[in-house]
Design an enzyme around this catalytic site. Structure first.
Site, PDB file in Angstrom:
ATOM      1  N   LYS A  56     104.503 114.457  82.912  1.00 13.14           N
ATOM      2  CA  LYS A  56     105.523 114.761  81.906  1.00 13.14           C
ATOM      3  C   LYS A  56     105.571 116.258  81.708  1.00 13.14           C
ATOM      4  O   LYS A  56     104.566 116.947  81.916  1.00 13.14           O
ATOM      5  CB  LYS A  56     105.157 114.095  80.571  1.00 13.14           C
ATOM      6  CG  LYS A  56     106.333 113.877  79.666  1.00 13.14           C
ATOM      7  CD  LYS A  56     107.034 112.579  80.006  1.00 13.14           C
ATOM      8  CE  LYS A  56     108.288 112.365  79.206  1.00 13.14           C
ATOM      9  NZ  LYS A  56     108.760 110.977  79.316  1.00 13.14           N
TER      10      LYS A  56
ATOM     11  N   ASP B 146     114.491 113.742  79.563  1.00 11.84           N
ATOM     12  CA  ASP B 146     113.904 113.084  78.397  1.00 11.84           C
ATOM     13  C   ASP B 146     114.695 113.657  77.210  1.00 11.84           C
ATOM     14  O   ASP B 146     115.816 114.161  77.410  1.00 11.84           O
ATOM     15  CB  ASP B 146     112.385 113.378  78.298  1.00 11.84           C
ATOM     16  CG  ASP B 146     111.652 112.430  77.344  1.00 11.84           C
ATOM     17  OD1 ASP B 146     111.318 111.317  77.757  1.00 11.84           O
ATOM     18  OD2 ASP B 146     111.424 112.804  76.174  1.00 11.84           O
TER      19      ASP B 146
HETATM   20  N1  GLU Z   1     111.828 110.250  80.317  1.00  4.60           N
HETATM   21  C1  GLU Z   1     111.961 108.908  80.803  1.00  4.60           C
HETATM   22  C2  GLU Z   1     110.738 108.107  80.418  1.00  4.60           C
HETATM   23  O1  GLU Z   1     110.174 108.336  79.377  1.00  4.60           O
HETATM   24  C3  GLU Z   1     112.336 108.835  82.273  1.00  4.60           C
HETATM   25  C4  GLU Z   1     111.415 109.494  83.236  1.00  4.60           C
HETATM   26  C5  GLU Z   1     111.924 109.546  84.669  1.00  4.60           C
HETATM   27  O2  GLU Z   1     112.998 109.036  84.963  1.00  4.60           O
HETATM   28  O3  GLU Z   1     111.187 110.101  85.479  1.00  4.60           O
HETATM   29  O4  GLU Z   1     110.316 107.204  81.080  1.00  4.60           O
END
Ligand code: GLU
Length: 451
Positions: free
Chosen positions: A129, A169
């Protein structure tokens, strides 16, 4: 009150000591460790080789300066993060969040959750992340672009389609992904489509990616309701948030016959007695980038608005609650109110939106509760489908992609339910998700040796 098994307690104490002050990270780790007591009782080998200690320690954490110039010619400084948590199952994968609250503890909690979520999808993706404490609110398009370019100028050396694949996100959508992809392409002189997901359709994006998290959560709750012989048809639903997760949750719930009563943003929430007008809400949020009060102004009759500091959206009576805004948005007090008003199911669209107290209250009241790491996995699963399309230089139809998403969500639901049964806690999706996700990551780590 659930507690951490005495064999795991020292691991948790060490996490607290080494990550002082990072409350959200502590909360996320604690929730998983609480579920693992039953696993180590059955399979003590998971206590060997410091496997659980390694799972709680990110493989790599990158913190960097992001300087940029605002429209007044002033130099601004933000802090950028990328936490590459676990790559046992595939390249690090997870979104980037731009929000003033972002700090290393929040990115670590998100990266930790992402690791298990991604494992639950059954796709070959590890967990990571990133983000920044940059506040996009009120910034011009030019400022957003310069910020994204500066952010990527540092980030580009740490990512790649086989290394780490960021996406969106909170605060990062199609526009920001476009600017970041453009800068990555320029710096590397490579058209490496699979390095980022959430791209627009006309340059390598996947159909149904924007809709995927909200649709996926709705499929998950549908499957959960079906275990009790129920469906969305005729149910009153409250969806917090108004980003892409919330908007496409509303769309799917409405298509399943549910009536969405209320929706929110950081300014407050609106209730529409005739059911939320999604076309209007999309226009306000996706086109105008406006606020909830714009909905009230446009609609007037049958609608009321409550300021964020005057009340909680969870005061609105409903059968199904789908928190889709942010972490810890639904407290114990909110949960008590929802239970008193007769809620029967909760599906978490956001990451960790319910506090530990709230989860306990729901579970004790027999409410069907779908934790985010299972219920909101449709977004990242469809990101993995985007990676697949990029790798094969292909582009699938909407129906084909949505059908894959629906199957993945059904499989995640069943894996959680079956794991909960296997470990003697039928209907406990929190336990099921934590254990099923953990076992997949742990098996791979075990096979790869001490690394
Ligand atoms: N931010 C999204 C999550 O919390 C998607 C992450 C992504 O597609 O890599 O899963």
């Amino acid at each position: 009150m659930v507690s951490v098994d005495e064999k795991l307690e020292p691991i948790f104490q060490e996490v607290l000591r080494r990550n002082a002050g990072e409350q959200e990270f502590h909360q996320a780790v604690r929730e998983v460790l609480e579920s693992l007591g039953r696993v180590i009782a059955k399979h003590p080998r998971y206590l060997e080789n410091a496997l659980i200690e390694r799972i709680c320690e990110p493989e790599r954490q990158i913190i960097f300066r992001v300087p940029w110039v605002d429209d007044q010619g002033q130099v601004q400084i933000n802090r950028g993060f990328r936490v590459q948590f676990n790559s046992a199952l595939g390249p690090y994968k997870g979104g980037i969040r731009f929000h003033p609250s972002v700090n290393v503890g929040i990115i670590k909690f998100l990266g930790f959750e992402q690791t298990f979520k991604n494992a639950l999808t059954g796709m070959p993706i590890g967990g990571g992340k990133g983000g920044s404490d940059f506040n996009p609110r009120g910034r011009s398009d030019g400022e957003i672009m310069r910020f994204c370019q500066s952010f990527m100028t540092e980030l580009h050396r740490h990512i790649g389609e086989y290394t780490d694949v960021p996406a969106g996100d909170i605060g990062v959508g199609g526009r920001e992904i476009g600017y970041m992809f453009g800068q990555y392409k320029r710096l590397t002189n490579r058209y490496e489509a699979g390095v980022l997901t959430g791209k627009a359709l006309f340059y390598g994006g996947s159909r149904a990616r924007t809709e995927a998290t909200g649709y996926g959560n709705t499929y998950f709750v549908q499957a959960m309701l079906a275990t009790k012989g129920q469906s969305f048809d005729g149910k009153k639903v409250v969806v917090s948030g108004s980003g892409n997760v919330a908007l496409y949750t509303i769309e799917k719930v409405q298509s399943f016959g549910g009536k969405v009563m209320a929706v929110s943003d950081s300014s407050g929430y609106i209730v529409d007695e005739s059911g939320i007008d999604l076309a209007l809400l999309k226009e306000i949020k996706e086109v105008r980038r406006g606020r909830m009060s714009d909905y009230l102004r446009a609609k007037g009759k049958g609608v009321y608005f409550v300021n964020a500091d005057a009340g909680s959206i969870w005061d609105v009576p409903c059968d199904v609650a789908m928190p889709s805004a942010t972490q810890n948005e639904l407290t114990g007090k909110d949960a008590r109110k929802l239970v008193a008003n007769g809620v029967t199911a909760v599906g978490e669209g956001a990451n960790m939106p319910s506090t530990p107290d709230a989860i306990r209250i729901f579970q004790e009241a027999g409410v069907l509760f779908a934790p985010g790491k299972a219920a909101n996995a449709g977004g990242v699963a469809t990101s993995a489908l985007e990676m697949q399309q990029n790798a094969s230089r292909d582009s699938w139809t909407f129906d084909q992609t949505e059908a894959r998403l629906a199957t993945i969500m059904r499989n995640i639901h069943d894996a959680c339910a079956e794991t909960a049964d296997e470990y003697g806690a039928p209907g406990d999706y929190v336990l099921g998700a934590n254990i099923a996700g953990f076992v997949r990551v742990a098996q791979a780590m075990d096979a790869l040796g001490v690394i």
